[in-house]
Design a protein around this motif. Structure first.
Motif, PDB file in Angstrom:
ATOM      1  N   LEU A   1       0.795  -1.240   0.128  1.00  0.00           N
ATOM      2  CA  LEU A   1      -0.034  -0.262  -0.066  1.00  0.00           C
ATOM      3  C   LEU A   1       0.762   1.360  -0.060  1.00  0.00           C
ATOM      4  O   LEU A   1       0.481   2.107  -0.947  1.00  0.00           O
ATOM      5  N   LYS A   2       2.023   1.204   0.828  1.00  0.00           N
ATOM      6  CA  LYS A   2       2.912   2.323   0.905  1.00  0.00           C
ATOM      7  C   LYS A   2       3.471   2.722  -0.590  1.00  0.00           C
ATOM      8  O   LYS A   2       3.887   3.723  -1.008  1.00  0.00           O
ATOM      9  N   GLY A   3       4.040   1.426  -1.161  1.00  0.00           N
ATOM     10  CA  GLY A   3       4.588   1.500  -2.381  1.00  0.00           C
ATOM     11  C   GLY A   3       3.642   2.221  -3.525  1.00  0.00           C
ATOM     12  O   GLY A   3       3.998   2.966  -4.332  1.00  0.00           O
ATOM     13  N   MET A   4       2.183   1.581  -3.549  1.00  0.00           N
ATOM     14  CA  MET A   4       1.510   2.201  -4.602  1.00  0.00           C
ATOM     15  C   MET A   4       1.119   3.591  -4.327  1.00  0.00           C
ATOM     16  O   MET A   4       1.141   4.386  -5.186  1.00  0.00           O
ATOM     17  N   GLY A   5       0.980   3.921  -2.980  1.00  0.00           N
ATOM     18  CA  GLY A   5       0.567   5.390  -2.727  1.00  0.00           C
ATOM     19  C   GLY A   5       1.947   6.316  -3.289  1.00  0.00           C
ATOM     20  O   GLY A   5       1.640   7.312  -3.648  1.00  0.00           O
ATOM     21  N   LEU A   6       3.178   5.841  -2.890  1.00  0.00           N
ATOM     22  CA  LEU A   6       4.443   6.590  -3.361  1.00  0.00           C
ATOM     23  C   LEU A   6       4.372   6.731  -4.808  1.00  0.00           C
ATOM     24  O   LEU A   6       4.745   7.651  -5.304  1.00  0.00           O
ATOM     25  N   GLY A   7       4.057   5.620  -5.168  1.00  0.00           N
ATOM     26  CA  GLY A   7       4.145   5.585  -6.781  1.00  0.00           C
ATOM     27  C   GLY A   7       3.241   6.758  -7.487  1.00  0.00           C
ATOM     28  O   GLY A   7       3.470   7.381  -8.452  1.00  0.00           O
ATOM     29  N   VAL A   8       2.096   6.823  -7.001  1.00  0.00           N
ATOM     30  CA  VAL A   8       0.857   7.450  -7.381  1.00  0.00           C
ATOM     31  C   VAL A   8       1.461   8.939  -7.206  1.00  0.00           C
ATOM     32  O   VAL A   8       1.084   9.902  -8.059  1.00  0.00           O
ATOM     33  N   LEU A   9       1.800   9.164  -6.051  1.00  0.00           N
ATOM     34  CA  LEU A   9       2.246  10.469  -5.630  1.00  0.00           C
ATOM     35  C   LEU A   9       3.392  11.040  -6.466  1.00  0.00           C
ATOM     36  O   LEU A   9       3.258  12.387  -7.055  1.00  0.00           O
ATOM     37  N   LEU A  10       4.363  10.386  -6.861  1.00  0.00           N
ATOM     38  CA  LEU A  10       5.396  10.875  -7.572  1.00  0.00           C
ATOM     39  C   LEU A  10       5.130  10.636  -9.097  1.00  0.00           C
ATOM     40  O   LEU A  10       5.624  11.605  -9.578  1.00  0.00           O
ATOM     41  N   ALA A  11       4.301   9.949  -9.496  1.00  0.00           N
ATOM     42  CA  ALA A  11       3.629  10.225 -10.745  1.00  0.00           C
ATOM     43  C   ALA A  11       2.947  11.381 -10.961  1.00  0.00           C
ATOM     44  O   ALA A  11       3.300  12.329 -12.173  1.00  0.00           O
ATOM     45  N   PHE A  12       2.119  11.658  -9.878  1.00  0.00           N
ATOM     46  CA  PHE A  12       1.623  12.998  -9.949  1.00  0.00           C
ATOM     47  C   PHE A  12       2.476  14.068  -9.994  1.00  0.00           C
ATOM     48  O   PHE A  12       2.416  15.359 -10.724  1.00  0.00           O
ATOM     49  N   LEU A  13       3.585  14.078  -8.976  1.00  0.00           N
ATOM     50  CA  LEU A  13       4.533  15.377  -8.864  1.00  0.00           C
ATOM     51  C   LEU A  13       5.627  15.485  -9.789  1.00  0.00           C
ATOM     52  O   LEU A  13       6.032  16.706 -10.393  1.00  0.00           O
TER      53      LEU A  13
ATOM     54  N   TYR B   1       5.716  13.641 -13.056  1.00  0.00           N
ATOM     55  CA  TYR B   1       5.377  13.366 -14.481  1.00  0.00           C
ATOM     56  C   TYR B   1       4.041  14.131 -14.801  1.00  0.00           C
ATOM     57  O   TYR B   1       3.481  13.982 -15.935  1.00  0.00           O
ATOM     58  N   ASP B   2       3.093  14.400 -13.696  1.00  0.00           N
ATOM     59  CA  ASP B   2       1.810  15.195 -13.990  1.00  0.00           C
ATOM     60  C   ASP B   2       0.939  14.260 -14.643  1.00  0.00           C
ATOM     61  O   ASP B   2       0.072  14.582 -15.357  1.00  0.00           O
ATOM     62  N   SER B   3       1.102  12.915 -14.448  1.00  0.00           N
ATOM     63  CA  SER B   3       0.361  11.742 -15.076  1.00  0.00           C
ATOM     64  C   SER B   3       0.354  10.575 -14.528  1.00  0.00           C
ATOM     65  O   SER B   3       1.347  10.059 -13.912  1.00  0.00           O
ATOM     66  N   LEU B   4      -0.760   9.703 -14.502  1.00  0.00           N
ATOM     67  CA  LEU B   4      -0.818   8.293 -13.918  1.00  0.00           C
ATOM     68  C   LEU B   4       0.143   7.451 -14.757  1.00  0.00           C
ATOM     69  O   LEU B   4       0.260   6.485 -14.090  1.00  0.00           O
ATOM     70  N   LEU B   5       0.188   7.835 -15.874  1.00  0.00           N
ATOM     71  CA  LEU B   5       0.931   7.089 -16.746  1.00  0.00           C
ATOM     72  C   LEU B   5       2.655   6.878 -16.419  1.00  0.00           C
ATOM     73  O   LEU B   5       3.081   6.084 -16.578  1.00  0.00           O
ATOM     74  N   GLY B   6       3.066   7.858 -15.534  1.00  0.00           N
ATOM     75  CA  GLY B   6       4.084   8.020 -15.052  1.00  0.00           C
ATOM     76  C   GLY B   6       4.324   6.774 -14.007  1.00  0.00           C
ATOM     77  O   GLY B   6       5.579   6.646 -13.734  1.00  0.00           O
ATOM     78  N   VAL B   7       3.248   6.327 -13.466  1.00  0.00           N
ATOM     79  CA  VAL B   7       3.331   5.037 -12.482  1.00  0.00           C
ATOM     80  C   VAL B   7       4.234   3.829 -13.390  1.00  0.00           C
ATOM     81  O   VAL B   7       5.058   3.206 -12.751  1.00  0.00           O
ATOM     82  N   PHE B   8       3.947   3.610 -14.571  1.00  0.00           N
ATOM     83  CA  PHE B   8       4.738   2.642 -15.370  1.00  0.00           C
ATOM     84  C   PHE B   8       6.075   2.953 -15.438  1.00  0.00           C
ATOM     85  O   PHE B   8       6.809   2.026 -15.418  1.00  0.00           O
ATOM     86  N   LEU B   9       6.484   3.963 -15.587  1.00  0.00           N
ATOM     87  CA  LEU B   9       8.131   4.706 -15.376  1.00  0.00           C
ATOM     88  C   LEU B   9       8.602   4.303 -14.018  1.00  0.00           C
ATOM     89  O   LEU B   9       9.910   3.942 -14.190  1.00  0.00           O
TER      90      LEU B   9
ATOM     91  N   ALA C   1       9.399  -0.692  -7.684  1.00  0.00           N
ATOM     92  CA  ALA C   1       8.314  -1.388  -6.802  1.00  0.00           C
ATOM     93  C   ALA C   1       9.223  -2.568  -6.274  1.00  0.00           C
ATOM     94  O   ALA C   1       9.156  -2.735  -4.887  1.00  0.00           O
ATOM     95  N   PRO C   2       9.945  -3.288  -7.067  1.00  0.00           N
ATOM     96  CA  PRO C   2      10.638  -4.404  -6.409  1.00  0.00           C
ATOM     97  C   PRO C   2      11.669  -4.087  -5.327  1.00  0.00           C
ATOM     98  O   PRO C   2      11.984  -4.754  -4.289  1.00  0.00           O
ATOM     99  N   ILE C   3      12.234  -2.870  -5.761  1.00  0.00           N
ATOM    100  CA  ILE C   3      13.430  -2.154  -4.814  1.00  0.00           C
ATOM    101  C   ILE C   3      12.733  -1.867  -3.612  1.00  0.00           C
ATOM    102  O   ILE C   3      13.510  -2.179  -2.554  1.00  0.00           O
ATOM    103  N   TYR C   4      12.016  -1.289  -3.587  1.00  0.00           N
ATOM    104  CA  TYR C   4      11.097  -0.686  -2.461  1.00  0.00           C
ATOM    105  C   TYR C   4      10.546  -1.975  -1.684  1.00  0.00           C
ATOM    106  O   TYR C   4      10.912  -2.078  -0.374  1.00  0.00           O
ATOM    107  N   TYR C   5       9.954  -2.914  -2.156  1.00  0.00           N
ATOM    108  CA  TYR C   5       9.569  -4.070  -1.482  1.00  0.00           C
ATOM    109  C   TYR C   5      10.727  -4.741  -0.749  1.00  0.00           C
ATOM    110  O   TYR C   5      10.748  -5.251   0.313  1.00  0.00           O
ATOM    111  N   LYS C   6      11.922  -5.042  -1.692  1.00  0.00           N
ATOM    112  CA  LYS C   6      13.116  -5.742  -0.829  1.00  0.00           C
ATOM    113  C   LYS C   6      13.614  -4.854   0.207  1.00  0.00           C
ATOM    114  O   LYS C   6      14.231  -5.233   1.373  1.00  0.00           O
ATOM    115  N   ARG C   7      13.845  -3.413   0.118  1.00  0.00           N
ATOM    116  CA  ARG C   7      14.062  -2.436   1.183  1.00  0.00           C
ATOM    117  C   ARG C   7      13.231  -2.711   2.516  1.00  0.00           C
ATOM    118  O   ARG C   7      13.833  -2.781   3.496  1.00  0.00           O
TER     119      ARG C   7
END
Length: 254
Positions: free
Chosen positions: A26-38, A40-48, A53-59
């Motif tokens: 949940l934290k990883g998804m939330g952080l991804g959406v926030l960074l994509a908005f700030l 890239y100004d687009s939810l498509l930035g989540v794919f970038l 995601a695996p790095i954050y989970y491993k951390r």
């Protein structure tokens, strides 16, 4: 007569998803959406940001494993004290381990902790005539606890040489206690630096959010073009490297 073969493998054993794993996702998804908005100004930035995601989970997994290891280390130190006290009263090591299980369950008020589960496993193996040396070696291998490896080696050497096991374990317990105290002092000394590190980690995201809210026109050239995407991606990568580096600096263990 045709017998149906039972399916094996995937459906045989279900993996229980732990609470920290759900929180990490949940934290990883939330952080991804926030960074994509700030950024890239687009939810498509989540794919970038998907490679992160695996790095954050491993951390997060590494942090959780370290937390569990520290808790197990404290519990193991308490059990060694119980075993040492039993040896000083003249009981055998096998008997002391069984007694330690009962005494420790009282200390933790019958709660199921990692160490109580290990102690229950110890007694079952001893009842099956497995040697105490083998039991301790298996525990050291499963727990990956450095102190457990030292304890298993000490017991094996003392059994072979006929040394004073209670005295040896008393010294071992003393060394473990001193090590815990030094580690606590390091944590106390580094707590302020760790807080500074967390603040500095959040600072770039905070600045981006502030600029986005208060100066939207100033940030427009960053969005909607390939050059802006490249610059933003480089910035995210540099921010990730700086976070990793900062965590390495403040992570001191003995």
């Amino acid at each position: 007569m045709i017998h149906k073969r039972k399916k094996k493998g995937f459906f045989k054993r279900k993996r229980v998803i732990k609470r920290w794993e759900i929180i990490a996702c949940l934290k990883g998804m939330g952080l991804g959406v926030l960074l994509a908005f700030l950024v890239y100004d687009s939810l498509l930035g989540v794919f970038l940001l998907l490679p992160y995601a695996p790095i954050y989970y491993k951390r997060e997994k590494k942090k959780q494993e370290k937390k569990e290891m520290e808790a197990l280390k404290v519990e193991f130190s308490q059990v060694i004290k119980l075993i040492t006290r039993g040896l000083e009263l003249g009981h055998s090591l096998e008997h002391c381990v069984k007694e330690a299980k009962d005494e420790y369950s009282v200390i933790v008020e019958e709660r199921q902790t990692p160490m109580t589960k290990y102690l229950q496993s110890f007694t079952k193996k001893l009842e099956m005539n497995v040697s105490i040396q083998e039991v301790l070696q298996q525990f050291a291998k499963e727990s990956k606890l450095e102190e457990a490896h030292h304890f298993a080696d000490v017991v094996a050497i003392a059994r072979q040489s006929g040394g004073n096991l209670p005295e040896i374990l008393r010294n071992t317990s003393k060394v473990m206690l001193e090590k815990e105290q030094v580690q606590e002092e390091i944590i106390t000394m580094m707590s302020a630096k760790q807080m500074e590190q967390k603040v500095m980690t959040c600072m770039p995201v905070g600045i981006l959010f502030y600029m986005r809210v208060t100066s939207g026109d100033y940030m427009k050239p960053l969005y909607g073009n390939w050059m802006g995407v490249i610059v933003a991606t480089i910035g995210v990568l540099l921010m990730g490297v700086s976070i990793w580096w900062a965590e390495k600096i403040v992570d001191i263990s003995i």
